[in-house]
Every structure is written in C-alpha cells, then in structure tokens.
Enzyme design. Sequence first.
Site, PDB file in Angstrom:
ATOM      1  N   HIS A 297      -2.194  -1.323  -5.028  1.00 19.80           N
ATOM      2  CA  HIS A 297      -3.646  -1.380  -5.224  1.00 19.80           C
ATOM      3  C   HIS A 297      -4.188   0.038  -5.351  1.00 19.80           C
ATOM      4  CE1 HIS A 297      -4.936  -0.078  -1.089  1.00 19.80           C
ATOM      5  NE2 HIS A 297      -3.685  -0.423  -0.839  1.00 19.80           N
TER       6      HIS A 297
ATOM      7  N   SER B  65       0.828  -1.198   0.000  1.00 18.09           N
ATOM      8  CA  SER B  65       0.000   0.000   0.000  1.00 18.09           C
ATOM      9  C   SER B  65       0.869   1.258   0.000  1.00 18.09           C
ATOM     10  CB  SER B  65      -0.951  -0.056   1.201  1.00 18.09           C
ATOM     11  OG  SER B  65      -1.982   0.870   1.093  1.00 18.09           O
TER      12      SER B  65
END
Length: 403
Positions: free
Chosen positions: A128, A105
């Site tokens: 993501h 992340s």
Amino acid sequence: MNPFRPAGRAEAQRTPIRAEAPTARTEGTVATLRLYDPIDSWGGYWGVSAKEFVGVIDELPEETTEIRLLINSPGGEVLEGIAIMNALRSHKARVVAVVEGVAASSASFIAASADELIMMRNSELYIHNAWGIVIGDAADLRAVADDLEQHFDRNIASVYAAKSGDSVEHWLAEMDKDRFLTAEQAVAEKLADRVEGVGDAAAAKARFDMSVFARSDGRRAAAISDPKLPSSSEPGDPNRKENAVAYSDLTAGLRERLGVTDAEASDETLLAALDQALEEQADPTTPSASAALPEGAIVVDKAAHEQLVADAAAGRRAMDAIDAQRRDDIVAAALADGRIASSSRDSWRAQLDKDEDGITAILAGMPKNTAVPVAEVGHSDTLTSTEDALYAQAGWGKTEKGA
C-alpha cells in the site's frame, strides 16, 4: 503508539501480542531469524526495532553464509523497515526470506529485498502507499503529501521494481490499490520466487489488529480512533501520589464545610458552592442569628467563616497549582517525545490553559520525534525531522552478495 497494538480498545485487540527481540538459531553456516512482530522504533513491548534486529545480526557467527528470515509481521515504521532491510543487504550472507503468514506494509518490502523470497502456501503479502500524520496549515499538508508521493512511495516502489523487473510507476499504481497478494499472486507478480510448504495467512492476520488497513468509501479508515490518553504522559511512576492524596483530602474537607453531599461532585460544583457561600456571607441582608432562618440555612460564627474562606482560598491555589503542574508536564512530555519543537513550547503551554482536553488530544495524536511528522501510520515516531528522514533515504542502495 503502534496501531497494531491499540491501547484502551480491548474490543479491537485479537490474540494478545508480546513483542520479542529476534533470536538467531544456527545450523552449520545457516542462521535463522524471525520477524514475527510489528516494526516499531520503540521496540520492546511495542514491536521489533531496527536497533534490536541489527543487534542480533551483529551477533551471528562469522562463518554464516545464509540467513533465513522467517516473516509473520503486519509491518510498521518505514524508516525502521529500511534500516532492517539495509542491514540484511549489507551482510555478506545470502538472505532467503520465508513468509510464513503475512508480510504486510514495511515487512513486505523487507521480504522483497531478500536475495530469494519464498511464500509458504496460503501466506500473503500486503502492499500500500505510505501514510503519515501532520499538524499544520495548508502549505504544510501539501508539502507532506508531496513528500509521501515523491519520496516514501517511490522508495518503497523501487524495492518492488528491483525484485520484479517492472517499473516504479507500475508498482506505484499497484500500491495505490491496497493489495493483499496471495502466495500464488506474489509469484505471478514476480515479487516472490516460489511457493512451498504450508502456511496460514488467516491465522497470521488474526494475531494482529489489521483494521488500520481497512478502507471506507475508497479511503483507509482512521488508524487511531477514539485515542485513549494515559493517566500521565510522564515516564516511570508519574502519578504524583502525595499531591493526589492532599488534593483528595482538600476536596473532602470542602464538601463537608460547604454541605455538598455528592461525593463525586466536580471541582466546578465545589467552586460554585464556595462562591455562593462567600456571597451570602458578604450580603448585608443575610438574616441575623436572632431572625428566623429559612429551611436549610445555617449560621456560621466569624472564626469558622474566616477558616472557611482561608480553606477555600488554599483549595483554589492548590487546584490551580495542580492544573499548572499537569499542563507543564504535558508540554514537557511532548518536548521529550519530539512531538513539538522547543521554540513552540510557550505557545502550546498557553493553549493548554485555554483548552486542555482538546490540545492534549492533539499532542497525543502527533507522531514522536519529528516537528512535521512523515511516518507510516501507526508507526511510532522517529528521532529525526522530516527533512532528515527524507535525506536519510536518499542514498541507500543494494549490495551484491554471494551465495
């Protein structure tokens, strides 16, 4: 609440995490920093904040020429990650990021922004799309969706693009796949420069609750399921001990006078018994003391009845006052956390009177420090509004640093 450290879900927590502010270790002109925890604006127990991280950078010796950033982090808040990234970019020293376990992340774009990125063998990167939580009407939801795609996602993709030389659109497509990249794949995708040594991504991921990254039927699972609300939303020692003790004594007295034998009887049960007792006392057909009483019936003298009525009225007022104070505190805490605007305080307070459990759960699920929150899920709330958060990202750029 940080999704990598879920409260009230012991079954979801794996190895216990104790977040620590990063410490610097220097050898000559090389300084080593560790990013081993979630990235969270609250800092402290919840993770490493940008303020804590930058404070350590500011304490580095003036002669530091290289910063080795050792990373094992599930990521966290986007804006906190950007602040850490830009603090490292603006330092005159060369930054070498070393992923020892997992850089997921927001930790992944911090790693990719370094002057050099080394993947330890068996380590991983995870990329993501940004996510957010929003409460509002259809227009609000559409606006936030546009902001996520056009601002947050593109800003993150631009970091990967600058490192790899590929286009922003290429990385937007890769982010949409929710990809875990092995050390070798990260090098092949040109996000990392080389693989060396030995790492352990499996052990790194087991250290954190990574279930927020799971997908179900092609979509991510909810970041926070079955949220457990704290006993009070106030800071410090919020349990109002004196009120709680007085309330306990009051309910015990009511149970005794009303003949309620269940020590766990709810407030509603006590009030129902009280209403029944008052109706019976007011009913002119109630048998006199000289009449035969049915089994279980009692006769109460006038003074005792008056005392009972007075106690009941006082009890109802006390319970109403406690309910009102609790709801006032919930709204005050939401204001203090920046979950709601002051202009909507009265509206939220009125809704609490109608459905306390439901509205409390909604307030607890709203991110802190933003009226229309746009933050990567599980990332505790920022101190800016949606517009401020987006404008804050508009101008950051990369500073050239020498070796």
